[in-house]
Structures are given as C-alpha cells and as structure tokens.
Design an enzyme around this catalytic site. Structure first.
Site, PDB file in Angstrom:
ATOM      1  N   ARG A  30      44.344  -7.272 -95.739  1.00 29.59           N
ATOM      2  CA  ARG A  30      45.792  -7.437 -95.528  1.00 29.59           C
ATOM      3  C   ARG A  30      46.590  -6.827 -96.674  1.00 29.59           C
ATOM      4  NH1 ARG A  30      46.802 -13.640 -94.198  1.00 29.59           N
ATOM      5  NH2 ARG A  30      48.644 -13.180 -95.442  1.00 29.59           N
ATOM      6  N   ARG A  46      39.514 -11.437 -99.682  1.00 28.64           N
ATOM      7  CA  ARG A  46      39.448 -11.687 -98.245  1.00 28.64           C
ATOM      8  C   ARG A  46      39.454 -10.388 -97.423  1.00 28.64           C
ATOM      9  NH1 ARG A  46      43.600 -16.094 -96.456  1.00 28.64           N
ATOM     10  NH2 ARG A  46      45.169 -14.601 -97.144  1.00 28.64           N
ATOM     11  N   ARG A  81      56.301 -24.696 -93.751  1.00 26.63           N
ATOM     12  CA  ARG A  81      56.241 -24.228 -95.134  1.00 26.63           C
ATOM     13  C   ARG A  81      57.478 -24.613 -95.922  1.00 26.63           C
ATOM     14  NH1 ARG A  81      52.452 -19.578 -93.988  1.00 26.63           N
ATOM     15  NH2 ARG A  81      51.776 -18.732 -95.980  1.00 26.63           N
ATOM     16  N   ARG A 108      53.296 -14.919-103.697  1.00 25.89           N
ATOM     17  CA  ARG A 108      53.080 -15.899-102.620  1.00 25.89           C
ATOM     18  C   ARG A 108      52.757 -17.270-103.201  1.00 25.89           C
ATOM     19  NH1 ARG A 108      48.613 -12.897 -99.388  1.00 25.89           N
ATOM     20  NH2 ARG A 108      48.531 -14.797 -98.128  1.00 25.89           N
ATOM     21  N   LYS A 136      42.831 -22.500 -95.029  1.00 23.71           N
ATOM     22  CA  LYS A 136      43.489 -23.033 -93.818  1.00 23.71           C
ATOM     23  C   LYS A 136      43.072 -22.249 -92.575  1.00 23.71           C
ATOM     24  CE  LYS A 136      47.821 -22.249 -94.992  1.00 23.71           C
ATOM     25  NZ  LYS A 136      47.693 -21.579 -96.294  1.00 23.71           N
TER      26      LYS A 136
HETATM   27  P1  AMP Z   1      49.972 -16.320 -94.061  1.00 19.89           P
HETATM   28  O1  AMP Z   1      49.220 -15.411 -93.150  1.00 19.89           O
HETATM   29  O2  AMP Z   1      50.048 -17.724 -93.565  1.00 19.89           O
HETATM   30  O3  AMP Z   1      49.515 -16.218 -95.491  1.00 19.89           O
HETATM   31  O4  AMP Z   1      51.494 -15.775 -94.049  1.00 19.89           O
HETATM   32  C1  AMP Z   1      51.809 -14.461 -94.463  1.00 19.89           C
HETATM   33  C2  AMP Z   1      53.293 -14.326 -94.673  1.00 19.89           C
HETATM   34  O5  AMP Z   1      54.005 -14.573 -93.446  1.00 19.89           O
HETATM   35  C3  AMP Z   1      53.914 -15.291 -95.681  1.00 19.89           C
HETATM   36  O6  AMP Z   1      53.774 -14.831 -97.017  1.00 19.89           O
HETATM   37  C4  AMP Z   1      55.370 -15.291 -95.213  1.00 19.89           C
HETATM   38  O7  AMP Z   1      56.034 -14.103 -95.594  1.00 19.89           O
HETATM   39  C5  AMP Z   1      55.223 -15.257 -93.695  1.00 19.89           C
HETATM   40  N1  AMP Z   1      55.132 -16.629 -93.108  1.00 19.89           N
HETATM   41  C6  AMP Z   1      54.064 -17.176 -92.485  1.00 19.89           C
HETATM   42  N2  AMP Z   1      54.336 -18.416 -92.066  1.00 19.89           N
HETATM   43  C7  AMP Z   1      55.601 -18.682 -92.453  1.00 19.89           C
HETATM   44  C8  AMP Z   1      56.445 -19.823 -92.339  1.00 19.89           C
HETATM   45  N3  AMP Z   1      56.023 -20.957 -91.756  1.00 19.89           N
HETATM   46  N4  AMP Z   1      57.699 -19.730 -92.872  1.00 19.89           N
HETATM   47  C9  AMP Z   1      58.135 -18.607 -93.446  1.00 19.89           C
HETATM   48  N5  AMP Z   1      57.387 -17.499 -93.597  1.00 19.89           N
HETATM   49  C10 AMP Z   1      56.125 -17.525 -93.111  1.00 19.89           C
END
Ligand code: AMP
Length: 217
Positions: free
Chosen positions: A162, A128, A90, A173, A15
């Site tokens: 990360r 990554r 989400r 996750r 994404k």
């Molecule tokens: P990502 O970088 O999109 O993988 O997001 C990393 C982390 O941020 C996720 O595992 C969640 O803890 C939090 N997060 C990101 N976007 C959301 C969302 N839309 N709703 C809730 N938590 C989020």
C-alpha cells in the site's frame, strides 16, 4: 440479535487480519472503510482526489463522507444478520453515528480492541504486503510468503504494498490515531464496553481468543 463486531486498534495492530478470520467464522461481511475509500480514491472526481490526498497524508477522511459510506454499505442485504467493522469508528462523532445506526438496525455492538506496543506497529505496517486476488495479508518480517513477493495461494499474483504503508505516512497515521481515535478507547472503556486482546501472539490464537469473547456475550 444480529451483531456489529467492531475491531478497534492502531494501524498495524492486526484489525484487518482478525476481521478477515472473523468474517469467515461468523459468515458476516468484513467492512473495511480504508479499502472502500481506496477504491473511491481511484475516481477522477473532486471527492476521489480529496480522499487520495488525505490517505496519502495519513489524515482522516471527513465524518460526513464516512457517514455516507457506512450507511450505504451496511444497508446491503449481506449485512442483515450482522457485520464486522474494520477501521470504523475512528472519531467520537463516528462512534455516535455507530450507536445511532445500531439502534436503528436493531443490532448489538461488540467492541474488540487489539493492543500491540507502539514500537512493533511501525514494522508491522511497513512490512505488510497484500495479495490483490484473495486479500491475504503477509508481512516480510513476520509472515513472509513462501516465494518472494507472490501469494502462496495465487503464484501468478505479485503482492501489493500500500502506498500509505511507507514510514513517513505511517508516522502521520499513528499521530492521527493518537489524536483522533485514541479518545474512543477511554470513551468505550468508561462504559465497560471494550474487550481487550493482546495482539502480540500468532494470528490464530488471537482469533480464537476473540471468538471466545464474542460468543460469551
Ligand atoms: P486503513 O486501511 O484502515 O488503515 O485506512 C487507510 C486510510 O483510509 C486512513 O489513513 C484514512 O485516511 C482513511 N480512513 C479509513 N477509515 C476511516 C475512517 N473511519 N474515518 C476517516 N478516515 C478513514
């Protein structure tokens, strides 16, 4: 009408990579809620601590916090013509927020789902690495940088890994994705709103396919 392009998919589906390419193509800002929350997590406040703990555990931050984040970010002037969402919505509640927001902002929502097999996701996430300067995304297995652990465009920058891209957190996750986010796919599919793209090929061909889908609408 301005567009809200929404990238849907599991962690590691690509994404972020696609959102970056699309942002450049359409001249829209890329809004990565994960990135915004990671910045908020650095604050030494109770909200900062809460976000830090949830991210480290691979769990979702509350819908109320996301509502604030999304409302304030998308009301910035650079979002006036449209924007790309990477990591939002989400949950079903967030999907309802998005519908409401699109209506209020007079924008059309375009949903693109990137699909990758479950087996591939783990390697894609744990491998990554990101450049802290230009945010370019590498992968030690599939797209290594030319020189060990530094960005091709910024040789002075060590690539970052990360904290939540470790196998244990990635497993959490992916479980969170199955439980909270996968139901969105059925929700959107039922309404015929979802366009699906095979995320296995190279980033450039996937990107071209997504542009074709979006411009055909
Ligand atoms: P990502 O970088 O999109 O993988 O997001 C990393 C982390 O941020 C996720 O595992 C969640 O803890 C939090 N997060 C990101 N976007 C959301 C969302 N839309 N709703 C809730 N938590 C989020």
């Amino acid at each position: 009408m301005g567009k809200i392009i929404v990238m849907v998919g599991a962690p590691g589906a690509g994404k972020g990579t696609q959102a970056r390419l699309l942002a450049e193509h359409f001249g829209y800002p890329q809004i990565s809620t994960g990135e915004i929350l990671r910045e908020m997590a650095q604050a030494d406040t109770s909200l900062g601590r809460e976000i830090r703990e949830l991210q480290a555990a691979g769990r979702l931050v509350s819908d109320d916090t996301l509502a604030e984040v999304i409302l304030s970010r998308t009301s910035q002037p650079d979002c006036a013509d449209g924007y790309i969402l990477d990591g939002f919505p989400r949950t079903l509640k967030q999907a309802a927020m998005l519908e409401d927001l699109a209506r209020k902002q007079g924008k059309e929502v375009v949903l693109v789902r990137v699909v990758v097999s479950d087996e591939a996701l783990m390697k894609r996430v744990t491998g990554r690495r990101n450049c802290p300067c230009c945010k370019e995304i590498y992968n030690i297995y599939f797209k290594p940088p030319k020189n060990d652990n530094v960005c091709d465009n910024h040789p002075e920058a060590q690539l970052e890994h990360r904290a939540d891209d470790n196998p244990e957190t990635v497993r959490a996750r992916l479980a969170t994705y199955d439980e909270k986010t996968r139901p969105l796919i059925d929700y959107y599919r039922k309404d015929g709103l979802l366009q699906t793209v095979d995320g296995r090929g190279d980033a450039e061909s996937i990107y071209k396919e997504i542009v074709r889908i979006i411009t055909a609408q």
